[in-house]
Scaffold this motif. Sequence first.
Motif, mmCIF file in Angstrom:
data_model
loop_
_atom_site.group_PDB
_atom_site.id
_atom_site.type_symbol
_atom_site.label_atom_id
_atom_site.label_comp_id
_atom_site.label_asym_id
_atom_site.label_seq_id
_atom_site.Cartn_x
_atom_site.Cartn_y
_atom_site.Cartn_z
ATOM 1 N N LEU A 1 0.847 -1.191 0.000
ATOM 2 C CA LEU A 1 0.000 0.000 0.000
ATOM 3 C C LEU A 1 0.882 1.239 0.000
ATOM 4 N N SER A 2 0.600 2.155 -0.925
ATOM 5 C CA SER A 2 1.354 3.407 -1.015
ATOM 6 C C SER A 2 0.422 4.584 -0.753
ATOM 7 N N ILE A 3 0.895 5.527 0.059
ATOM 8 C CA ILE A 3 0.102 6.693 0.442
ATOM 9 C C ILE A 3 0.965 7.937 0.296
ATOM 10 N N LYS A 4 0.382 8.993 -0.240
ATOM 11 C CA LYS A 4 1.072 10.282 -0.309
ATOM 12 C C LYS A 4 0.129 11.365 0.192
ATOM 13 N N ASP A 5 0.556 12.057 1.222
ATOM 14 C CA ASP A 5 -0.238 13.151 1.799
ATOM 15 C C ASP A 5 -1.674 12.712 2.078
ATOM 16 N N ASN A 6 -1.805 11.575 2.761
ATOM 17 C CA ASN A 6 -3.112 11.057 3.208
ATOM 18 C C ASN A 6 -3.985 10.494 2.094
ATOM 19 N N THR A 7 -3.454 10.327 0.903
ATOM 20 C CA THR A 7 -4.227 9.760 -0.196
ATOM 21 C C THR A 7 -3.557 8.483 -0.689
ATOM 22 N N ILE A 8 -4.325 7.400 -0.757
ATOM 23 C CA ILE A 8 -3.788 6.147 -1.286
ATOM 24 C C ILE A 8 -3.532 6.309 -2.783
ATOM 25 N N THR A 9 -2.324 6.004 -3.193
ATOM 26 C CA THR A 9 -1.964 6.118 -4.607
ATOM 27 C C THR A 9 -1.830 4.764 -5.285
ATOM 28 N N SER A 10 -1.685 3.688 -4.471
ATOM 29 C CA SER A 10 -1.485 2.372 -5.077
ATOM 30 C C SER A 10 -1.759 1.273 -4.058
ATOM 31 N N LEU A 11 -2.350 0.177 -4.540
ATOM 32 C CA LEU A 11 -2.436 -1.070 -3.771
ATOM 33 C C LEU A 11 -2.117 -2.193 -4.746
ATOM 34 N N THR A 12 -0.956 -2.787 -4.590
ATOM 35 C CA THR A 12 -0.532 -3.810 -5.538
ATOM 36 C C THR A 12 -0.391 -5.167 -4.860
ATOM 37 N N ILE A 13 -0.775 -6.197 -5.602
ATOM 38 C CA ILE A 13 -0.550 -7.588 -5.216
ATOM 39 C C ILE A 13 0.249 -8.219 -6.344
ATOM 40 N N LYS A 14 1.487 -8.566 -6.052
ATOM 41 C CA LYS A 14 2.377 -9.106 -7.088
ATOM 42 C C LYS A 14 2.377 -8.216 -8.335
ATOM 43 N N ASN A 15 2.547 -6.930 -8.102
ATOM 44 C CA ASN A 15 2.638 -5.909 -9.154
ATOM 45 C C ASN A 15 1.331 -5.672 -9.904
ATOM 46 N N GLU A 16 0.225 -6.279 -9.459
ATOM 47 C CA GLU A 16 -1.082 -5.992 -10.053
ATOM 48 C C GLU A 16 -1.745 -4.866 -9.262
ATOM 49 N N GLU A 17 -2.207 -3.837 -9.971
ATOM 50 C CA GLU A 17 -2.768 -2.655 -9.321
ATOM 51 C C GLU A 17 -4.267 -2.833 -9.046
ATOM 52 N N HIS A 18 -4.698 -2.463 -7.829
ATOM 53 C CA HIS A 18 -6.103 -2.618 -7.440
ATOM 54 C C HIS A 18 -6.689 -1.339 -6.839
ATOM 55 N N VAL A 19 -6.034 -0.217 -7.079
ATOM 56 C CA VAL A 19 -6.476 1.017 -6.438
ATOM 57 C C VAL A 19 -7.837 1.483 -6.969
ATOM 58 N N LYS A 20 -8.178 1.149 -8.209
ATOM 59 C CA LYS A 20 -9.470 1.578 -8.754
ATOM 60 C C LYS A 20 -10.636 0.929 -8.011
ATOM 61 N N LEU A 21 -10.467 -0.335 -7.615
ATOM 62 C CA LEU A 21 -11.505 -1.009 -6.839
ATOM 63 C C LEU A 21 -11.715 -0.299 -5.506
ATOM 64 N N LEU A 22 -10.629 0.094 -4.856
ATOM 65 C CA LEU A 22 -10.744 0.823 -3.593
ATOM 66 C C LEU A 22 -11.498 2.137 -3.784
ATOM 67 N N ASP A 23 -11.175 2.835 -4.848
ATOM 68 C CA ASP A 23 -11.806 4.130 -5.119
ATOM 69 C C ASP A 23 -13.310 3.972 -5.338
ATOM 70 N N LEU A 24 -13.698 2.929 -6.068
ATOM 71 C CA LEU A 24 -15.118 2.662 -6.293
ATOM 72 C C LEU A 24 -15.834 2.305 -4.994
ATOM 73 N N ALA A 25 -15.179 1.491 -4.174
ATOM 74 C CA ALA A 25 -15.829 0.965 -2.975
ATOM 75 C C ALA A 25 -15.967 2.007 -1.873
ATOM 76 N N ALA A 26 -15.025 2.934 -1.791
ATOM 77 C CA ALA A 26 -14.994 3.863 -0.659
ATOM 78 C C ALA A 26 -16.034 4.969 -0.749
ATOM 79 N N GLY A 27 -16.668 5.136 -1.914
ATOM 80 C CA GLY A 27 -17.708 6.154 -2.027
ATOM 81 C C GLY A 27 -17.142 7.547 -2.231
ATOM 82 N N PRO A 28 -17.906 8.574 -1.857
ATOM 83 C CA PRO A 28 -17.532 9.963 -2.157
ATOM 84 C C PRO A 28 -16.182 10.391 -1.592
ATOM 85 N N ARG A 29 -15.778 9.814 -0.467
ATOM 86 C CA ARG A 29 -14.503 10.225 0.131
ATOM 87 C C ARG A 29 -13.314 9.592 -0.573
ATOM 88 N N GLY A 30 -13.583 8.633 -1.425
ATOM 89 C CA GLY A 30 -12.536 8.071 -2.267
ATOM 90 C C GLY A 30 -11.355 7.530 -1.492
#
Length: 307
Positions: free
Chosen positions: A219-248
Amino acid sequence: MLPTNIISTLFGHEELSIIADSEYFLRECSLLGFNTANIFELEKLPKNSIVFSFSNDAAKMTFDLAKNTKSKKSVFCATQVFEPTVDAALYSLKLLLSSNFEHALCTQRSVLNMLNSHDSFFLSGNDADAQVSIFPHAQAYALLAEDVSYDFVQSVAEFFEVHYAHMHPEAPCPFSFTGTLKIEGILTVLRKPNPLLPEGLKVSLKWLSDRISEEGALLSIKDNTITSLTIKNEEHVKLLDLAAGPRGLKLREFAIGVNEAIASNIDYKINSQMNEGISGVHLAIGDGSSGYHIDFLSPSVSVSPTH
């Protein structure tokens, strides 16, 4: 075997009852030697209890009964917002009974003193490479021994973490976090169905949770914002953004877990509230209503003052 640690620390060796709205779960607890009762058959809480709610009605009933109970000490486990199955509840009970409550409460005090004495920290252990700053207006949430010396109804999670929460988006965040963490597991909570969220998120998040529990994630974070979540170099940050709702992808919580005792028994595939107290740190996004609340668990990470 009955749990001598929780009885002595919280209940002073007095009789303890397990309360729930699942007869199957209560039967299993009876076989373990506990006094049990169905919450919907009570007029008030027992003097000492652990409550597992499998429904929102049972959760509401817990606090209604608490108002009618003059003397009570109760640990509340909101099973319904995590994984309302008997197997998950029995797993949570197992972790709860193996926890060292006295040590956890003492450790919370030490952590709180450290956080109140400094404003800049670095994270180390388990390949963590991160920094966090705590701002002057910040208020840490902690549970101390004196808070449970007399009557109480406390969420089980409060016994095992010191945390900062950014509750209102329009208010300044109490912390600033930047860096990377190895993630061993996640927890997901949606308190009630939200038709504004994309379909299929529950299944997708369960798949993500299983993958992380098996393979880990970065998990990578910059200034309180998640920029990446990778599993074996596969990126999954878009799923997090969809799931978290308006606060992203904005962080909502920074927490330090203090429950060392559960490390050998933890199963990150189970969506149990007990998991988030694991000794280490966890971060969270989402509010659990407009979107999923998602905790990212990074055990065996230490937080130390920069200076």
